[in-house]
Design an enzyme around this catalytic site. Structure first.
Site, short mmCIF file in Angstrom:
data_model
loop_
_atom_site.label_atom_id
_atom_site.label_comp_id
_atom_site.label_asym_id
_atom_site.label_seq_id
_atom_site.Cartn_x
_atom_site.Cartn_y
_atom_site.Cartn_z
N ASP A 61 0.85 -1.19 0.00
CA ASP A 61 0.00 0.00 0.00
C ASP A 61 0.89 1.24 0.00
OD1 ASP A 61 -2.59 1.38 0.34
OD2 ASP A 61 -1.71 1.97 2.26
N ASP A 63 -9.25 -0.46 2.44
CA ASP A 63 -9.24 0.18 1.12
C ASP A 63 -10.45 -0.23 0.29
OD1 ASP A 63 -6.92 1.41 1.79
OD2 ASP A 63 -5.61 0.18 0.54
N THR A 112 -3.30 5.40 -4.01
CA THR A 112 -2.22 6.13 -3.35
C THR A 112 -0.90 5.99 -4.11
OG1 THR A 112 -1.88 4.21 -1.91
CG2 THR A 112 -3.24 5.99 -1.07
N THR A 113 -0.66 4.81 -4.67
CA THR A 113 0.58 4.61 -5.44
C THR A 113 0.50 5.37 -6.76
OG1 THR A 113 0.80 2.41 -4.45
CG2 THR A 113 2.13 2.87 -6.38
#
Length: 558
Positions: free
Chosen positions: A66, A403, A99-100
């Protein structure tokens, strides 16, 4: 002003003690810092991304893929790098996924902007072009790529949850956890004052229990607490309880610090001790007389008073974490009481501060007892019990499941999804390159670079899956170019939903394949990445002051 700074080298000295870096040098440093951050996490992107193992200074190990979790555990010192770390945390808070991707896009935008500036394009021109490109991209997603899900059935929701967890540890278990995420979040539906449906993620409580297989994880409606009843003599279950949530202890009352009592007769000492006991006994009796049958305390309750509650048929739970106490109070309609004193200085209990539920019971989970509150009055709750082999696995399972809950929540509240697998980014690349040709100013150069930067996502997805990224991206761009030129009734118009199939190494219709993402996730990702890149691009000077030297203590050797 010229006398203040000396600009002979990149670490120019300030007369007040420090250094100054300006112009292209500071911009190059910022871009390098951003790319370094992106390089750390880019191999964890996608359903076949790899994990990172992080060991902190005390030896605690975290294994995750994550992006927000990885960056949070990194000790980033460079100011531009810290901006990207906060960017990932913001995306995690607002959307829960992507997020990445947001960090990779921001770093790529910076790299390409730096190349333009090296070719004598002013930063203001690049910033204007990026803002225009972002605005057009968000509009294109909303108008052309978003699929309205008017009557939300289970299938699109499960597909969104599956897409989110496919890149994480839970992805190997099929739709098992995706179904669980949809069911647990649907169970906590509420309505706000505008009449709109809301799905609070914090109403889904996640408990972790070591042992057993991950497929033995389960969920039920109700709020669970990793605490047992205070006494084994209490009832195992209680129907229709009146719930009191307190933030103080019920123990023997003691004199305040610094209070002295002088007595002449030993009998008076015994009377004082008895009165200390009676004060708390009266408090416990007052709680019972108010009709309270379940007490949740963030602190302790002495055995003497536990016995009183047990004999009266009430149950007590002590040492409840503050966060859990707030959730219980909110869900049952109770108030978190810090003192029983009223405005007159007397002690009393307001009946309106009590909460209610259908059932409070104690059940066995693995080797521990847990308390479950079912049928809360104000806000429904659901609890997911995750089972796994060890703490590392359970922590990553919790992050993955959270998530998926966030992604499902966004779809339920916004009602729009987009195809995944790099299809949105590729479609935007084709559209923005075409849009740039309609401009007769230098901004078109920045818009073209913005479009090409978006291809970093499908390229990285292909590389992580060990596929030929050049061939796949070329085919995908051809498909989306044909779809955007096609008429509404043409068979080519369906090509806009095509994206990458990373397992087979080919292209497919990702809407039919069930690879869906919340439209809000993509829009927020583009806006956040663009703003972060612009904030860093606007920097053309970095002045760093040196910390003051502390005077040495002459007695330090003693």
């Amino acid at each position: 002003m010229s006398g203040i700074f000396s600009t002979n080298n990149q670490d120019s000295a300030l007369f007040i003690g420090g250094s100054r870096v300006s112009g292209q040098e500071v911009r190059a440093q910022n871009v390098m810092a951003a790319l370094s951050i992106a390089n750390v996490i880019k191999t964890s992107l996608g359903p076949v991304g790899l994990d990172k193992m992080l060991v902190d200074d005390v030896g605690d190990v975290t294994i995750s893929n994550d992006g927000a979790t990885i960056l949070q555990l990194l000790e980033v010192e460079h100011p531009a790098g810290k901006i990207l770390v906060k960017l990932a945390q913001q995306q995690d808070t607002e959307v829960g996924d992507g997020t990445t991707s947001v960090v990779i896009i921001a770093a790529e935008l910076l790299r390409r902007a730096n190349e333009l500036i090296k070719n004598h394009i002013h930063p203001a021109t690049v910033i204007t072009g990026y803002r225009l490109a972002c605005k057009e991209a968000c509009k294109f997603i909303a108008d052309q790529m978003a699929l309205k899900v008017d009557k939300l059935g289970r299938d699109p929701l499960v597909s969104v949850a599956m897409t989110t967890i496919s890149s994480k540890i839970l992805g190997t278990y099929g739709t098992f956890f995706a179904d669980m995420a949809v069911d647990s979040l649907s169970a906590v539906k509420t309505t706000d004052f505008r009449g709109k449906a809301r799905y609070p993620v914090n109403a889904v409580n996640i408990l972790k229990a070591k042992g057993a297989s991950a497929r033995e994880s389960s969920y039920f409606t109700g709020y669970a607490l990793y605490r047992p009843f205070t006494s084994p003599a209490m009832k195992r279950s209680l129907k229709n309880p009146k719930i009191l949530v307190i933030d103080f202890d019920i123990t023997k009352t003691r004199m305040k610090m610094g209070v002295n009592i002088v007595i002449d007769n030993p009998d008076e000492l015994e009377a004082i001790r008895k009165r200390e006991m009676d004060i708390s006994s009266e408090r416990a009796r007052m709680i019972l007389d108010a009709g309270v049958t379940a007490v949740f305390s963030t602190r302790g309750i002495d055995d003497v008073y536990v016995k009183m509650f047990a004999e009266a048929g009430a149950i007590t739970v002590t040492r409840v974490p503050k966060e859990d106490a707030r959730r219980i109070a909110k869900g049952t309609g109770a108030s978190l009481i810090t003192t029983l004193a009223n405005l007159d200085g007397d002690e009393s209990i307001d009946v309106s501060s009590l909460g209610s539920a259908e059932l409070v019971e104690q059940v066995r989970l693995s080797d521990d007892d847990i308390v479950v509150i079912r049928g809360a009055k104000e806000q429904r709750a659901s609890t997911v019990i995750l089972r796994g082999a060890n703490d590392y696995m359970l922590d990553e399972m919790e992050r993955s499941f959270h998530d998926s809950l966030c992604a499902v929540k966004r779809v339920l509240e916004s009602g729009a999804v987009v195809p995944g697998g790099g299809s949105v980014e590729t479609a935007l690349d084709v559209y923005l390159e075409s849009f740039a040709t309609t401009l007769g100013s230098r901004e078109q150069l920045a818009i073209v670079e913005f479009a090409n930067a978006l291809l970093a996502i499908p390229k990285q997805l292909s590389v992580n899956a060990a596929k030929d990224s050049i061939e796949l991206i070329a085919k995908l761009r051809a498909y989306h170019s044909a779809a955007q030129k096609a008429t509404a009734n043409s068979s080519h118009s369906a090509l806009k939903n095509y994206g990458l199939d990373l397992y087979e190494g080919k292209l497919r219709d990702n809407v039919k394949a069930g690879v869906l993402e919340p439209a809000m996730s993509k829009i927020k990702m583009l806006k956040s990445a663009t703003e972060a890149a612009i904030n860093i691009l606007r920097i053309d000077d970095m002045i760093k002051l040196l910390p003051e030297k502390q005077e040495e203590d002459p007695h330090a050797h003693m």
